[in-house]
Design an enzyme around this catalytic site. Structure first.
Site, PDB file in Angstrom:
ATOM      1  N   ASP A 248     -11.291   2.048   4.096  1.00 46.80           N
ATOM      2  CA  ASP A 248     -11.307   0.834   3.886  1.00 46.80           C
ATOM      3  C   ASP A 248     -12.994   0.383   3.956  1.00 46.80           C
ATOM      4  O   ASP A 248     -13.600  -0.473   3.555  1.00 46.80           O
ATOM      5  CB  ASP A 248     -10.969  -0.129   5.152  1.00 46.80           C
ATOM      6  CG  ASP A 248      -9.692  -0.871   4.779  1.00 46.80           C
ATOM      7  OD1 ASP A 248      -9.499  -0.894   3.366  1.00 46.80           O
ATOM      8  OD2 ASP A 248      -9.016  -1.360   5.566  1.00 46.80           O
TER       9      ASP A 248
ATOM     10  N   GLN B  19      -4.589  -2.342   9.565  1.00 47.03           N
ATOM     11  CA  GLN B  19      -4.522  -3.535   8.882  1.00 47.03           C
ATOM     12  C   GLN B  19      -5.258  -4.687   9.614  1.00 47.03           C
ATOM     13  O   GLN B  19      -4.911  -4.913  10.776  1.00 47.03           O
ATOM     14  CB  GLN B  19      -3.126  -3.710   8.629  1.00 47.03           C
ATOM     15  CG  GLN B  19      -2.681  -4.955   7.858  1.00 47.03           C
ATOM     16  CD  GLN B  19      -3.198  -4.846   6.437  1.00 47.03           C
ATOM     17  OE1 GLN B  19      -3.025  -3.748   5.509  1.00 47.03           O
ATOM     18  NE2 GLN B  19      -3.649  -6.083   5.687  1.00 47.03           N
TER      19      GLN B  19
ATOM     20  N   LYS C 255       0.711  -1.292  -0.028  1.00 46.12           N
ATOM     21  CA  LYS C 255       0.156  -0.025  -0.102  1.00 46.12           C
ATOM     22  C   LYS C 255       0.933   1.232  -0.053  1.00 46.12           C
ATOM     23  O   LYS C 255       0.699   2.280  -0.820  1.00 46.12           O
ATOM     24  CB  LYS C 255      -0.949  -0.019   1.212  1.00 46.12           C
ATOM     25  CG  LYS C 255      -1.973  -1.158   0.976  1.00 46.12           C
ATOM     26  CD  LYS C 255      -2.682  -1.283   2.181  1.00 46.12           C
ATOM     27  CE  LYS C 255      -3.453  -2.742   2.320  1.00 46.12           C
ATOM     28  NZ  LYS C 255      -4.361  -3.119   3.524  1.00 46.12           N
TER      29      LYS C 255
END
Ligand code: NAP
Length: 296
Positions: free
Chosen positions: A120, A97, A53
Site C-alpha cells: 500500500d 485494510q 482484492k
C-alpha cells in the site's frame, strides 16, 4: 463538445496482461506472489474491498490470505500477526485494510509492516522515497491515476494540475508524483480551507478529484478541454436500485463530460486501476524478494 472516456477497466486489463510474463518468470523460479490482507471488525464496505482484492489475486493465479480479526482484538495481537507475516517467506505483500477501530493506532500498524512488503506504500520509508522521487512501491490509487493520464496521451510537463483533497492515500502522493522531475506538472493542492475553489479549478489543465463528496465538481468549475480524473466513490440513495443506493463519483460526470477533453467515469475509472496497481505491487514485492531487495 463531448469528451473522451478514459476506460479504467480496459487500462486495468492491460496492466493485468503486462503482469502475466512477470508472473511466469517468478513461477519458473518457484515463486507465486502472495498478498496477505489484515482486516479488523465487520465493516461491510471494507469486507467488500478485501474480497475484491482476493478475487483479483485469483484471476491472476496469485495466492492470497485474509486475516479477519474481531473488532475487540488488541493492538498487540495485530502487531504480533504483522510480525508473523513480515517473517513469513511465503508472504510477499501485506496490507491492513483501513479504517481500523479507534483503539488501534493506524500509524503504528502501518509502521510495523516491513517496507519491502508494504504494497500500500504507506510506511514512512516508502512515503519518504516517493517524495524523493526514488520509490520502492507507489501507492495503488495514485499509480493508477498516473497510468490513466499516460493513457490519454497528453504531455503532462508544464500543465497545471489541481488536486482536490490532501489525504495520505490519494491527494498528497498524487501531488508528489505529478510534480516529480520527468512528470513536471505544476501542482496546486486544494482542501477544505481553500478559498475560491471554482476560480482555481477553472485554471486547471488536469483536475484530480479526491474529496469524497458526491457530484462536487460541476461543469462551471472546469476549463474547456481539461482532463478530469474522478477518484471519488460515494453512495447516494437510489430507491430504483435493488440495493437502495448507487455509486457516484466526486464529479458531475454527465455535465462535466461536455466540457472536459477526457474524463474517467466513476465507477469504472480509478477503482479498477487501484486493484490492478495493487496486483502490480504484489508482483514487484515477490520480484524484490528474489532479486535481493535494496537494503533499507
Ligand atoms: P479523505 O481522507 O476523506 O480526504 C478528503 C479530502 O478532501 C480532504 O483533504 C479534505 O480536506 C478535502 N475536502 C473536503 N471538502 C473539501 C472542499 N469543499 N474543497 C476542497 N477540498 C475538500 O478522502 P480520501 O481517502 O482521499 O478519498 C477521497 C474519495 O476517493 C472518497 O470518495 C473515496 O471513497 C475515494 N477513493 C477511491 C479510491 C478508488 O480506488 N477508487 C481509492 C481511495 C479513495 P481537509 O484535509 O481540509 O479535511
Amino acid at each position: 463538445m463531448s469528451s473522451r472516456l478514459i476506460d479504467g477497466k480496459a487500462v486495468a486489463a492491460e496492466v493485468d496482461d503486462s503482469l502475466k510474463p512477470r508472473l511466469e518468470a517468478l513461477r519458473s523460479r518457484g515463486v507465486n506472489p502472495c498478498l496477505a490482507v489484515v482486516i479488523v471488525g465487520d465493516d461491510p464496505a471494507s469486507h467488500v474491498y478485501v474480497r475484491m482484492k482476493g478475487k483479483a489475486c485469483e484471476k491472476l493465479g496469485m495466492s492470497h490470505r485474509t486475516h479477519a480479526l474481531p473488532e475487540s482484538v488488541s493492538e498487540e495481537d495485530v502487531f504480533s500477526l504483522i510480525d508473523e507475516l513480515n517473517a513469513d517467506k511465503e508472504v510477499h505483500g501485506i496490507l491492513c485494510q483501513l479504517p481500523l477501530p479507534p483503539h488501534i493506532d493506524e500509524r503504528k500498524v502501518t509502521e510495523r509492516i516491513d517496507p519491502r512488503k508494504d504494497v500500500d506504500a504507506l510506511h514512512p520509508y516508502n512515503v519518504g522515497h516517493i517524495l524523493l522521487g526514488d520509490p520502492l512501491f507507489l501507492p495503488a490509487t495514485p499509480a493508477g491515476i498516473m497510468k490513466l493520464l499516460e493513457h490519454t496521451g497528453i504531455g503532462i510537463a508544464g500543465l497545471h494540475a489541481v488536486v482536490l483533497g490532501r489525504s495520505n492515500i490519494v491527494g498528497k502522493p498524487i501531488a508528489a508524483m505529478l510534480m516529480q522531475k520527468g512528470v513536471d506538472a505544476t501542482v496546486t493542492v486544494a482542501h477544505s480551507y481553500t478559498r475560491d475553489l471554482p476560480d482555481l479549478t477553472r485554471q486547471a489543465d488536469i483536475i484530480i478529484a479526491a474529496v469524497g463528496k458526491p457530484l462536487f465538481v460541476t461543469a462551471d468549475m472546469v476549463k474547456k478541454g481539461a482532463v478530469v480524473i474522478d477518484v471519488g466513490t460515494n453512495r447516494i440513495e437510489d430507491t430504483s436500485s435493488e440495493k437502495g443506493y448507487r455509486l457516484v463519483g466526486d464529479v458531475d460526470f454527465e455535465a462535466v463530460k461536455e466540457v472536459a477533453s477526457a474524463i474517467t467515469p466513476s465507477p469504472g475509472g480509478v477503482g479498477p486501476m487501484t486493484i490492478a496497481m495493487l496486483m502490480n505491487n504484489t508482483v514487484l514485492a515477490a520480484e524484490l524478494s528474489l532479486n535481493g531487495t535494496r537494503s533499507l
